[in-house]
Design a protein around this motif. Structure first.
Motif, PDB file in Angstrom:
ATOM      1  N   GLU A   1      37.039  52.089  37.797  1.00 36.92           N
ATOM      2  CA  GLU A   1      35.698  51.838  38.343  1.00 36.92           C
ATOM      3  C   GLU A   1      34.739  52.974  38.071  1.00 36.92           C
ATOM      4  OE1 GLU A   1      36.182  50.789  42.399  1.00 36.92           O
ATOM      5  OE2 GLU A   1      37.340  49.029  41.910  1.00 36.92           O
TER       6      GLU A   1
ATOM      7  N   HIS B   1      38.378  44.609  46.574  1.00 36.82           N
ATOM      8  CA  HIS B   1      37.542  45.506  45.776  1.00 36.82           C
ATOM      9  C   HIS B   1      36.669  46.416  46.627  1.00 36.82           C
ATOM     10  CE1 HIS B   1      38.402  42.038  43.152  1.00 36.82           C
ATOM     11  NE2 HIS B   1      38.551  42.959  42.241  1.00 36.82           N
TER      12      HIS B   1
ATOM     13  N   ALA C   1      41.303  47.479  40.022  1.00 41.03           N
ATOM     14  CA  ALA C   1      40.823  46.476  40.988  1.00 41.03           C
ATOM     15  C   ALA C   1      41.760  45.277  41.036  1.00 41.03           C
ATOM     16  CB  ALA C   1      39.442  46.037  40.587  1.00 41.03           C
TER      17      ALA C   1
ATOM     18  N   THR D   1      40.733  37.209  40.225  1.00 41.75           N
ATOM     19  CA  THR D   1      40.910  38.202  41.277  1.00 41.75           C
ATOM     20  C   THR D   1      41.782  37.648  42.397  1.00 41.75           C
ATOM     21  OG1 THR D   1      38.838  37.417  42.217  1.00 41.75           O
ATOM     22  CG2 THR D   1      38.735  39.413  40.914  1.00 41.75           C
TER      23      THR D   1
ATOM     24  N   LEU E   1      33.755  40.585  43.064  1.00 44.08           N
ATOM     25  CA  LEU E   1      34.257  41.564  44.032  1.00 44.08           C
ATOM     26  C   LEU E   1      34.664  40.803  45.290  1.00 44.08           C
ATOM     27  CD1 LEU E   1      31.687  44.533  43.914  1.00 44.08           C
ATOM     28  CD2 LEU E   1      33.690  44.146  42.486  1.00 44.08           C
TER      29      LEU E   1
END
Lengths: 323, 323
Positions: A263, A54, A323, B124, A49
């Motif tokens: 999510e 996120h 995300a 990410t 994250l």
């Protein structure tokens, strides 16, 4: 963090509420050492994250910790695995102990519930981000994969869908819930329940499974591609909460949110006709609601139906939530 | 990264040179599934590298990848473990394929050498950072820990020390090596060799071990604290390379660098008198040079000696090199 990295580790990470007998060596050496149960396979997943991507930079650290660990637990749940140990790589701009205390509260609360011990990690200085690697095990050969779906299998989901997307909508609008319904949706967005026990109960029943982290439509496609099949989804049969129905204003609007909500960490799985009888019995003791929302077919693609007719809804909205 | 995350994963991470028979399910499902060898314990370590902190933003991605994986391999080496699988959590500001190609080249070169398969991770968007969780195994009960040192044990290190600190000095000065010596030191800083085979050979011989990632002085203290002992280090006996001696100008200056050099990934270990005879034989096949640099004593603290006399060098410099 140089200088007090070891203090932080001792204070927040060595002293934790979970202590498992199968951890031979925990935090404090070059690596951790664990004993695996016999006739089991190791199951491993990793999720990152990143602040500003996120979660919001000023997000409640307790909620961030829950989300970080829950998303990993959900991945193991989708395999039918038993979570056991995790590593936490935490990058922080400064050693903010107020943030860290709250983060650990959220983290350990969930870790304790699932009896997951923190066995190591790294604490570094830099832009806020959290990477968790979660490990667990499964009786050898029992992992539920994405490639096992066959034509004729029934398509199920756990829980209700769409609440997380609606909760995110509340956050992005003004982050202030204006009534009880919005409050509930916000809570569902932050505090998803990973379906760990349900996943384990599906081991000899489901032919394939995954968790819905990018939204049902987006994630179901992974099962279809891996299994080389197509699917029919009856959008009018999607499990929707009362709160979502009221928030969305119509069943159709709510169903669209449910198809795209990311999510959410519910499970999507397929069950052969022959195992359908065992399904309810297996899930009864976990108290997990499940709903049949369609069927697997031969061929390619995903057909969304509404009251028996194929619809061509523009579902590009899901990108927004991924995300 | 949304939209092309799966393309990147397919192109760079699914298609990798290492394919292990004990990986039942690799990249592409909710989690990876691996088979553990019998009578073995699982060994796990995690390291994060953050751009701007552990490496320069414009650093050669091939070198960054080497460093990221090598630092994890070195942790497993210090336990005497056999590396097997790793997860890569990569956060990037944009999907820069030129960077990624070069990163993967460096990563897979080292992974192939040690037969480590990439089993998963997360890609990410955000400030550049790399978190690797490396997993391996060890025959049950054979892990070399930090708490096993006893008074009388001899203190050893592998390889030569100080080269990495000198290499970093070259980088921080102007990043341009001005001669062959500086070139060599720079190379040693970037391309450390994790002592994987040496670590495995030390399993029944060393009473304690760790890898030198924060410098000998800083890391040795972890053994002393965990084992509740003190140590004498003969700084005049430290193994120094010809290049370091020439770069530093004097044996004393070189020794100071050797005591504090971080990110060197040599092993520091203790050996009881009774196992000393077996030590050389055990390490011969790994072709790893080792040097006895002191001895473990009762009590607390670390005494640095130079030609038989205790010295009180200011060694605060090591902080500078610690990650």
């Amino acid at each position: 963090m140089a200088g007090n990295e070891f203090d932080l580790i001792n204070r927040y990470f060595k002293a934790q509420p979970v202590s498992r007998k199968d951890v031979v060596l925990g935090i404090g050496d070059d690596a951790a050492v664990m004993t695996m149960p016999e006739s089991s396979q190791l199951v491993v997943t990793t999720d990152t994250l990143v602040a500003g991507n996120h979660f919001l930079l000023d997000a409640d650290p307790m909620k961030v910790a829950h989300k970080a660990l829950a998303s990993n637990l959900s991945d193991l749940a989708a395999m039918g695995a038993i979570p056991a140990w995790c590593s936490l790589a935490l990058t922080m701009p400064s050693s903010d102990e107020v943030w860290l205390k709250s983060f650990c509260d959220g983290f350990y609360k969930l870790a304790e519930y699932y009896h997951v011990q923190l066995i190591g990690g790294d604490t570094t200085k830099g832009p806020l981000s959290i990477t968790i690697t979660l490990q667990g095990f499964i009786p050898s050969g029992k992992a539920i994969c994405r490639h096992g779906a066959s034509a004729g299998d029934w398509l199920y989901v756990t829980g209700t869908l769409g609440d997380s997307a609606a909760g995110l909508d509340v956050i992005l609008r003004d982050n202030t819930p204006s009534n009880d319904i919005e409050n509930t949706l916000l809570h569902r967005h932050y505090y998803s329940t990973p379906r760990v026990l349900a996943g384990q109960s599906l081991r000899d029943i489901a032919s394939s499974a995954l968790d819905i982290s990018d939204g049902l439509i987006a994630d179901l496609k992974h099962i279809l591609k891996a299994s080389d099949v197509s699917a029919v989804v009856n959008a009018d049969q999607l499990p929707l909460s009362d709160e979502l129905l009221q928030y969305a204003g119509s069943r159709e609007a709510a169903a669209k949110l449910a198809l795209c909500s990311g999510e959410e960490y519910e499970l999507c799985f397929t069950v052969p006709e022959s195992h359908r009888g065992a399904l309810d019995a297996a899930l009864t003791h976990t108290n997990t609601p499940i709903t049949c929302i369609g069927q697997i077919r031969h061929g390619e693609g995903l057909n969304v139906m509404w009251e028996g007719k194929q619809v061509d809804w523009s579902l590009s909205g899901w990108d927004h939530f991924s995300a």
